[in-house]
Design an enzyme around this catalytic site. Structure first.
Site, mmCIF file in Angstrom:
data_model
loop_
_atom_site.group_PDB
_atom_site.id
_atom_site.type_symbol
_atom_site.label_atom_id
_atom_site.label_comp_id
_atom_site.label_asym_id
_atom_site.label_seq_id
_atom_site.Cartn_x
_atom_site.Cartn_y
_atom_site.Cartn_z
ATOM 1 N N TYR A 217 26.596 34.987 -45.501
ATOM 2 C CA TYR A 217 26.094 35.575 -46.918
ATOM 3 C C TYR A 217 25.879 37.153 -46.721
ATOM 4 O O TYR A 217 26.356 37.787 -47.490
ATOM 5 C CB TYR A 217 24.840 34.739 -47.170
ATOM 6 C CG TYR A 217 23.999 35.603 -48.535
ATOM 7 C CD1 TYR A 217 24.649 35.637 -49.772
ATOM 8 C CD2 TYR A 217 22.847 35.978 -48.156
ATOM 9 C CE1 TYR A 217 24.097 36.103 -50.773
ATOM 10 C CE2 TYR A 217 22.167 36.481 -49.241
ATOM 11 C CZ TYR A 217 22.761 36.605 -50.471
ATOM 12 O OH TYR A 217 21.973 37.116 -51.680
ATOM 13 N N SER B 63 13.414 38.665 -55.174
ATOM 14 C CA SER B 63 13.020 38.893 -56.516
ATOM 15 C C SER B 63 12.604 37.526 -57.253
ATOM 16 O O SER B 63 13.529 37.007 -57.738
ATOM 17 C CB SER B 63 14.113 39.767 -57.422
ATOM 18 O OG SER B 63 13.689 40.252 -58.805
ATOM 19 N N ASP C 169 35.171 31.675 -63.415
ATOM 20 C CA ASP C 169 35.013 31.655 -61.762
ATOM 21 C C ASP C 169 35.801 32.690 -61.264
ATOM 22 O O ASP C 169 36.734 33.226 -61.392
ATOM 23 C CB ASP C 169 36.113 30.413 -61.437
ATOM 24 C CG ASP C 169 35.996 30.013 -59.642
ATOM 25 O OD1 ASP C 169 35.440 30.970 -59.044
ATOM 26 O OD2 ASP C 169 36.448 29.124 -59.361
ATOM 27 N N LEU C 170 34.710 33.374 -60.327
ATOM 28 C CA LEU C 170 34.789 34.655 -59.924
ATOM 29 C C LEU C 170 36.188 34.639 -58.751
ATOM 30 O O LEU C 170 36.950 35.734 -58.488
ATOM 31 C CB LEU C 170 33.722 35.461 -59.280
ATOM 32 C CG LEU C 170 32.528 35.723 -59.974
ATOM 33 C CD1 LEU C 170 31.194 35.703 -59.273
ATOM 34 C CD2 LEU C 170 32.982 37.113 -60.648
ATOM 35 N N SER D 155 21.950 42.569 -50.942
ATOM 36 C CA SER D 155 20.853 41.765 -50.476
ATOM 37 C C SER D 155 20.380 42.347 -49.178
ATOM 38 O O SER D 155 20.972 43.209 -48.352
ATOM 39 C CB SER D 155 21.294 40.348 -50.108
ATOM 40 O OG SER D 155 20.396 39.692 -49.282
ATOM 41 N N ASN D 156 18.976 42.168 -48.875
ATOM 42 C CA ASN D 156 18.194 42.582 -47.538
ATOM 43 C C ASN D 156 18.954 41.746 -46.304
ATOM 44 O O ASN D 156 18.669 42.453 -45.308
ATOM 45 C CB ASN D 156 16.891 42.313 -47.707
ATOM 46 C CG ASN D 156 16.740 40.665 -47.841
ATOM 47 O OD1 ASN D 156 16.580 40.253 -46.645
ATOM 48 N ND2 ASN D 156 16.499 40.165 -48.761
ATOM 49 N N ARG E 1 6.379 36.765 -45.598
ATOM 50 C CA ARG E 1 7.441 37.773 -45.673
ATOM 51 C C ARG E 1 7.662 38.661 -46.866
ATOM 52 O O ARG E 1 7.957 39.755 -46.795
ATOM 53 C CB ARG E 1 8.631 36.926 -45.010
ATOM 54 C CG ARG E 1 10.044 37.800 -45.417
ATOM 55 C CD ARG E 1 11.042 36.980 -44.520
ATOM 56 N NE ARG E 1 12.428 37.709 -45.017
ATOM 57 C CZ ARG E 1 12.804 37.355 -46.188
ATOM 58 N NH1 ARG E 1 12.264 36.693 -46.949
ATOM 59 N NH2 ARG E 1 14.136 38.374 -46.569
ATOM 60 N N ILE F 62 30.221 30.772 -63.536
ATOM 61 C CA ILE F 62 30.838 29.545 -63.408
ATOM 62 C C ILE F 62 30.086 28.196 -63.968
ATOM 63 O O ILE F 62 30.786 27.034 -64.416
ATOM 64 C CB ILE F 62 31.369 29.167 -61.893
ATOM 65 C CG1 ILE F 62 32.150 28.189 -61.934
ATOM 66 C CG2 ILE F 62 30.181 28.959 -60.961
ATOM 67 C CD1 ILE F 62 33.075 28.218 -60.216
#
Ligand code: NAI
Ligand code: 15L
Length: 279
Positions: A150, A180, A65-66, A125-126, A188, A48
């Site tokens: 999220y 990443s 735009d998703l 994601s973690n 952490r 986007i």
């Protein structure tokens, strides 16, 4: 991994004709724009946000735009595989997450079904397991414990991937990316760090390993004191080459983290303490 409803279709050679990369303007998108070139004849880049123009005939730039279902359908047409990075990548109010991540991932899978795409790599994601404590060691079968909207959206994305495999035979590797970045930014991330080199190798494994069904893999380098066990993704043969250890002195020169700080308690760190966003 479970049995497919129909046979996987991606060829075993480590190259597809047209590969779609969503989220191409983001941090990891910019990295993978360069590094995925050898995986496809044509890399279709979408976001986007604005993108640098196509560098040559091996790139296509398609803004999208998703949250726009028709636009995503057109975006996916003609693609052979999808690396889906696009979306909100941090904790935000639910409505923002709903549009980009929840509607967005549905639009991507529905377009994949309509256009015969048989392989998706989903940037999970973690934060789908963020409420596990840092003294717990878990594998891909551990009950999810999302640490916010999220993380919930990534959990939904993983379920979407499982459903589209069970129902339509579309295969996915959901990579529960740790952290990443060029290097770990705090204590952490000494546990969660995934180098760009290891990320690239893992995305390649996720694209080209046959018969993955829906596989969940933790995306982390060969760090010391890992919290996550990838034995259920052994068929990917992912052997990370990097380790956060080389950054230990630099990271440990930072001020210590208080024992009651979420960054010292939970695998999801500070995400576990975000919100509420409404009074
Ligand atoms: P990023 O925030 O830099 O990139 C995400 C991209 O998605 C942005 O360019 C953004 O413009 C785009 N986007 C957002 N909403 C959109 C929409 N409605 N339509 C189209 N595009 C939209 O995030 P980053 O770090 O590059 O991460 C990439 C993916 O990997 C994300 O899905 C993120 O959740 C996931 N991830 C990343 C981790 C990391 O350490 N970098 C850790 C865990 C997961
Ligand atoms: C994520 O899911 C985020 O997208 C990234 O920005 C980092 O915050 C990462 O997790 C992390 O947990 O370090």
């Amino acid at each position: 991994m479970s049995e497919p409803a129909s046979s996987p279709a991606i060829p075993s050679a480590d190259r597809v004709h047209r590969l779609l990369l969503t989220g191409a303007a983001g941090g990891l998108g910019k990295v993978l724009r360069e590094r995925l070139k050898s995986f496809a004849e044509v890399l279709r880049l979408s976001d986007i946000a604005s993108l640098a123009p196509a560098a040559d005939a091996h790139e296509e730039v398609v803004p999208c735009d998703l949250s726009d279902k028709a636009a995503v359908d057109a975006l996916v047409a003609g693609c052979d595989a999808i690396v889906h990075l696009g979306g909100v990548s941090v904790e935000r109010p639910f409505e923002e997450i709903l549009e980009a991540n929840i509607r967005g991932v549905f639009h991507v899978y529905e377009a994949a079904r309509r256009h015969g795409v048989k392989r998706v790599v989903f940037a999970s994601s973690n934060h789908v397991i963020g409420f596990y404590r840092q003294d717990e060691h878990i594998d891909a079968t551990a009950q999810r414990r999302p640490d916010g909207y999220y993380g919930l959206s990534k959990s939904f994305g993983e379920d979407m991937a499982q459903f589209y495999f069970d129902r339509y035979g579309i295969e996915t590797v959901s990579i529960r990316i740790g952290s990443s970045f060029p290097e770990p930014l705090n204590r952490r991330m000494m546990h969660t760090w995934l180098s760009y080199r290891d990320l690239t190798v893992l995305v390649g494994k996720a694209l080209f390993t046959p018969d993955v069904g829906h596989t969940v893999v933790y995306g982390m380098s060969d760090n010391q004191g890992l919290w996550w066990d990838n034995s259920h993704a052994a068929h990917l043969s992912f052997a990370p080459q990097d380790s956060s250890e080389v950054f230990r002195d630099k990271v440990e020169a930072q001020p210590p983290v208080a024992p009651n700080d979420p960054n010292a308690i939970y695998q999801g760190g500070a995400f576990t303490a975000q919100g509420p966003f409404e009074s």
